[in-house]
Write a protein that holds these residues in place. Structure first.
Motif, short mmCIF file in Angstrom:
data_model
loop_
_atom_site.label_atom_id
_atom_site.label_comp_id
_atom_site.label_asym_id
_atom_site.label_seq_id
_atom_site.Cartn_x
_atom_site.Cartn_y
_atom_site.Cartn_z
N UNK A 1 0.80 -1.22 -0.10
CA UNK A 1 0.08 0.06 -0.12
C UNK A 1 0.71 1.16 0.03
N UNK A 2 1.99 1.30 -0.35
CA UNK A 2 3.09 2.24 -0.29
C UNK A 2 3.02 2.99 -1.42
N UNK A 3 2.57 4.21 -1.76
CA UNK A 3 2.83 4.88 -2.78
C UNK A 3 4.26 5.30 -3.24
N UNK A 4 4.67 4.82 -4.31
CA UNK A 4 6.04 5.18 -4.69
C UNK A 4 6.33 6.04 -5.95
N UNK A 5 5.04 6.28 -6.54
CA UNK A 5 5.45 7.04 -7.80
C UNK A 5 3.88 7.55 -8.51
N UNK A 6 4.06 8.62 -9.19
CA UNK A 6 2.79 8.94 -10.10
C UNK A 6 3.39 9.21 -11.48
N UNK A 7 2.69 9.01 -12.39
CA UNK A 7 2.89 9.28 -13.53
C UNK A 7 1.53 10.14 -14.45
N UNK A 8 1.67 11.41 -14.59
CA UNK A 8 0.56 12.30 -14.92
C UNK A 8 0.79 12.81 -16.29
N UNK A 9 0.04 12.64 -17.26
CA UNK A 9 -0.13 13.04 -18.55
C UNK A 9 -0.18 14.58 -18.62
N UNK A 10 0.77 15.11 -19.15
CA UNK A 10 1.09 16.63 -19.20
C UNK A 10 -0.28 17.35 -19.75
N UNK A 11 -0.95 16.71 -20.51
CA UNK A 11 -2.22 17.41 -21.40
C UNK A 11 -3.09 17.62 -20.49
N UNK A 12 -3.29 17.19 -19.00
CA UNK A 12 -4.33 17.68 -18.21
C UNK A 12 -3.92 18.55 -17.18
#
Length: 117
Positions: free
Chosen positions: A57-68
């Motif tokens: 359950x440990x959040x290790x990363x995010x990937x966010x599309x730059x278009x949003x």
């Protein structure tokens, strides 16, 4: 030797139980380490936001599309991040439960046994 004591049978059974408990404890520790290394990916917004979470359950990363990433969509982006994180955590929990079930079955324990995990 005292009559009626049955030799060392009772002590032998206790030794077997202790050994089995130690083996189970070692396997549980190994499984917990494996779950800390296992990464699952949750998504939201059709893949616009992806969250990487360990099976613990440990959040290790995010990937966010730059278009949003536009100021007027700030709340939408925040909601997508939360949704992706929850999706990943749900997948991680399911994976952890699946692995724990596999472990308990391999140890010959009933499937509904409650182990500290």
């Amino acid at each position: 030797m005292l009559k009626g004591m049955g030799g060392l049978g009772g002590l032998g059974d206790m030794a077997k139980m202790m050994k089995a408990a130690q083996e189970m404890q070692a396997k549980m520790a190994e499984l917990q380490e494996e779950m800390a290394r296992t990464v699952v990916i949750g998504e939201s917004g059709g893949g616009l936001v992806k969250a990487r979470v360990t099976a613990r359950g440990e959040l290790t990363g995010l990937d966010i599309d730059p278009s949003i990433l536009v100021p007027s969509e700030k709340e939408v982006v925040e909601d997508l991040i939360i949704a992706a994180t929850r999706d990943a955590q749900s997948k991680g929990q399911a994976r952890s439960q699946q692995e724990l079930k596999r472990l308990t079955e391999s140890l010959g324990l009933p499937p509904d046994v409650k182990l500290p995990f």
